[in-house]
Design an enzyme around this catalytic site. Structure first.
Site, PDB file in Angstrom:
ATOM      1  N   CYS A   6     -19.284  12.933  26.619  1.00 20.65           N
ATOM      2  CA  CYS A   6     -18.913  13.861  25.558  1.00 20.65           C
ATOM      3  C   CYS A   6     -18.751  15.234  26.199  1.00 20.65           C
ATOM      4  O   CYS A   6     -18.422  15.329  27.382  1.00 20.65           O
ATOM      5  CB  CYS A   6     -19.954  13.867  24.446  1.00 20.65           C
ATOM      6  SG  CYS A   6     -21.594  14.353  24.962  1.00 20.65           S
ATOM      7  N   MET A   7     -18.978  16.307  25.449  1.00 17.69           N
ATOM      8  CA  MET A   7     -18.723  17.636  25.987  1.00 17.69           C
ATOM      9  C   MET A   7     -19.739  18.055  27.039  1.00 17.69           C
ATOM     10  O   MET A   7     -19.430  18.849  27.923  1.00 17.69           O
ATOM     11  CB  MET A   7     -18.728  18.663  24.840  1.00 17.69           C
ATOM     12  CG  MET A   7     -18.283  20.061  25.262  1.00 17.69           C
ATOM     13  SD  MET A   7     -16.575  20.072  25.797  1.00 17.69           S
ATOM     14  CE  MET A   7     -16.415  21.764  26.379  1.00 17.69           C
TER      15      MET A   7
END
Length: 663
Positions: A27-28
């Site tokens: 993810c980020m």
């Protein structure tokens, strides 16, 4: 040489090698692994890797926190390991293979009941309030309730049943709808099937135990008769019916030509599902209920009644989750008739208290988790007032160990109650007010059992939760100190590189900055209050958070976009002229939404001015998906900034209000 070559090599080795990786995504900020054998991962050694800011395990995924540069790290890792990354949905699906059968059942139940929790909480509070005003005889020497002496409260008592009935009597409608939603089939068909289970044409399921067999209405088809019994409040029958409908619809969708599917599939799915629900699923559910009732009655009356009481106290909460606990009303009525009192009802009240105490402990353990507290507090209140479904499905089942801790406390309390001969006059109010139903000569014994039901689950949940939750959410003092020391020692070198990168991208000398403006309009809160341990524990760095009132994140100053989550659109990173780097992350766990509700307005490498729109999002969709919309702004690299101050506790206007100041 790749930027993270050494770190990538170390991580692959320490995680158990390529052969131990079932799936990987990111993810980020985090690498997300599904490991074949999670025990092979050397957590302490992994956390010492310079680029790793922490690790934790959640929902079968082993997550390694990297930070803004996770995309680069991920690409280097997959290239070196010779494996292909997969989507986050595929990782979640693979993670379920790491779960044992019990965990899979619990996970499925949790996913089915998650959308129903708000209604269960509301219904629980309503029924708890009704119990107080209409079932407890406070007045006239214990002969009348508040509703008995006041027309206003009598009207309120009757009116509130409108909500209570909708939530608990009509619960099968919500269950079947949720199953069709989870399985991806037609939800309106699920709603219709649920309604056929609780139709007013049927004998109310709660009245079946008190209705003579000859008086139960039937459908007479000539060659066969089917009892017209409703399944109000029943869980097992509703779930079985829901899955029958789901698999019938999937079957007919697979084999029916598209041109006639709109006609054939709904009819051939719904009609057989309704027939099966009333001829097979329903009778099986009632047989299970009858069997449980007979076992409970005979067990309590046996010489081993105390031991059986412990078993009943242990298993009553899971029985509530099946909806079969309503059969105990018939047992209680019979005990009251035979012995002018019941020893069963006190145990039920004690089980309510025990599960509520487990939730109370969870509320204390999660006191900084705003998202959890929105469920914990009302669930605890309704549980202590005798309605346990919100606590069971919203908290205890979700985490597992609070349910078990409550069951243990309930078992001990039940043994004390039955061993002391505690009796209630009749079926009464559950939870803490349950003592008002107890015969006065048994008050002291019941108070002792209540104390056990309160203290034992609370202490057990606190002990287990402080260890279990901290292992998943926290790094530990030593690990945090090592991480902070490592981050500090490498910050000067990284900040110089960041400054040069920013200056090269701008093509000119970086302009000095003294503050960053709010990226959103809304209430600015400390990072500590964010309901995500990676952010609230400052694992990624310091910063602020904003409870959004606007729907567009804007650039807090002139910057270059250094990272975006192109597939999900829920986060991005910025580099400013002084080398400072900022991570902007909308919501908590919103990566699971797969971009639904998010519109990314910039691309990686793009230069933006202060106030430039970066991401637009739909707050209602975020909330509907069960996630907080609080947005974090974290300084992941300080660059040349000195004396950074993080301002919070005020209402901010996007692009106008300073929230981070520095020299």
């Amino acid at each position: 040489m790749a930027k993270y070559e050494n770190d990538v090599k170390q991580l692959l080795t320490l995680i158990g090698g390529k052969e131990n990786i079932q799936a990987v995504s990111h993810c980020m900020t985090r690498m997300r692994f599904v490991l074949i054998d999670p025990k092979k991962a050397d957590e302490k050694a992994i956390e010492k890797i310079p680029s790793v800011k922490g690790t934790f395990t959640q929902a079968g995924q082993y997550q390694v926190i990297i930070g803004n540069d996770v995309a680069v790290f991920y690409n280097e890792f997959t290239a070196y390991a010779g494996i292909e990354g997969v989507s986050k949905d595929a990782v979640k699906a693979a993670a379920k293979t790491n779960q044992n059968p019990l965990q899979k059942i619990m996970s499925a139940l949790g996913e089915i009941f998650a959308p129903l929790i708000p209604a269960l909480i509301c219904g629980g509070l309503v029924l708890g309030f009704r119990n107080v005003i209409g079932e407890i005889n406070f007045f006239n020497d214990g002969t009348q309730s508040l509703a008995d002496i006041s027309q206003f409260w009598a009207g309120t008592y009757n009116f509130l049943w409108l909500i209570g009935e909708a939530v608990f009597h009509l619960l099968p409608v919500g269950i079947v709808w949720s199953i069709t939603k989870k399985m991806g089939t037609t939800q309106i068909l699920g709603i219709v099937l649920g309604l056929t289970l609780v139709s007013s044409q049927l004998l109310n399921g709660f009245s079946v135990a008190d209705t003579p067999a000859a008086d139960i209405p039937v459908w007479d088809f000539g060659f066969a008769k089917v009892e017209m019994i409703g399944y109000q409040g029943q869980v097992i029958a509703a779930m079985m019916a829901g899955f029958v409908l789901v698999y019938l619809e999937k079957f007919f969708k697979k084999y029916c030509p598209e041109v006639i599917s709109m006609i054939v599939v709904p009819f051939c799915s719904l009609v057989p599902a309704v027939i099966i629900a009333h001829t097979i699923v329903g009778p099986i559910g009632w047989k299970i209920g009858d069997a449980i009732a007979n076992v409970v009655y005979n067990g309590l009356m046996s010489p081993f009644g105390v031991a059986f009481a412990g078993l009943f106290g242990l298993l009553y909460a899971p029985i509530v989750m099946t909806g079969l606990h309503h059969m105990t009303n018939a047992i209680d009525s019979q005990l009251t008739s035979l012995y002018k009192g019941t020893i069963l009802w006190p145990m039920i009240a004690l089980s309510n208290i025990a599960q509520g105490s487990a939730v109370l402990a969870m509320s204390i353990l999660q006191k900084k988790n705003e998202r959890a507290q929105q469920v914990n507090i009302p669930a605890c209140i309704s549980c202590y007032l005798g309605v346990t479904e919100p606590a069971l499905f919203g908290v205890n089942l979700k985490y597992g160990f609070p349910l078990v801790c409550g069951m243990i406390g309930s078992a001990i309390a039940a043994m004390i109650s039955v061993g002391s001969g505690v009796q209630a006059f009749s079926i009464g109010v559950g939870g803490l007010p349950g003592i008002l139903s107890i015969k006065p000569e048994f008050y002291l014994y019941f108070l002792l059992a209540m104390a056990v039901a309160i203290v034992v689950p609370f202490i057990l949940t606190m002990i287990v939760g402080s260890r279990k939750l901290s292992r998943e959410a926290l790094l530990g003092e030593d690990a945090v100190a090592e991480e902070e020391a490592g981050t500090q020692s490498g910050s000067e070198i990284q900040s110089d590189e960041s400054v040069r990168a920013a200056e090269e991208s701008d093509g000119e000398t970086a302009e000095p900055l003294t503050e960053l403006k709010a990226g959103l309009t809304g209430k600015v809160i400390p990072l500590d209050d964010v309901p995500d341990n990676v952010f609230s524990q400052h694992v990624m760095g310091d910063g602020i958070a904003i409870e959004p009132e606007s729907d567009t994140v804007v650039a807090p100053a002139n910057a270059t976009v250094n990272a975006v989550m192109a597939d999900t659109g829920h986060a991005c990173g910025l580099t400013f002229a002084n080398g400072m780097e900022l991570l902007i992350h909308i919501g908590v766990d919103t990566v699971d939404m797969n971009g639904d509700g998010f519109t990314l307005l910039v691309s990686e490498g793009q230069k933006v001015k202060a106030g430039t729109p970066l991401i637009r999002f739909d707050k209602e969709k975020i909330h509907a998906a069960g996630h907080p919309s609080v947005t974090v702004f974290i300084v992941t690299e300080e660059g040349n900034a000195k004396g950074i101050q993080y301002l919070s506790g005020m209402e901010a206007v996007a692009g106008e209000t300073p929230v981070i100041r520095f020299q």
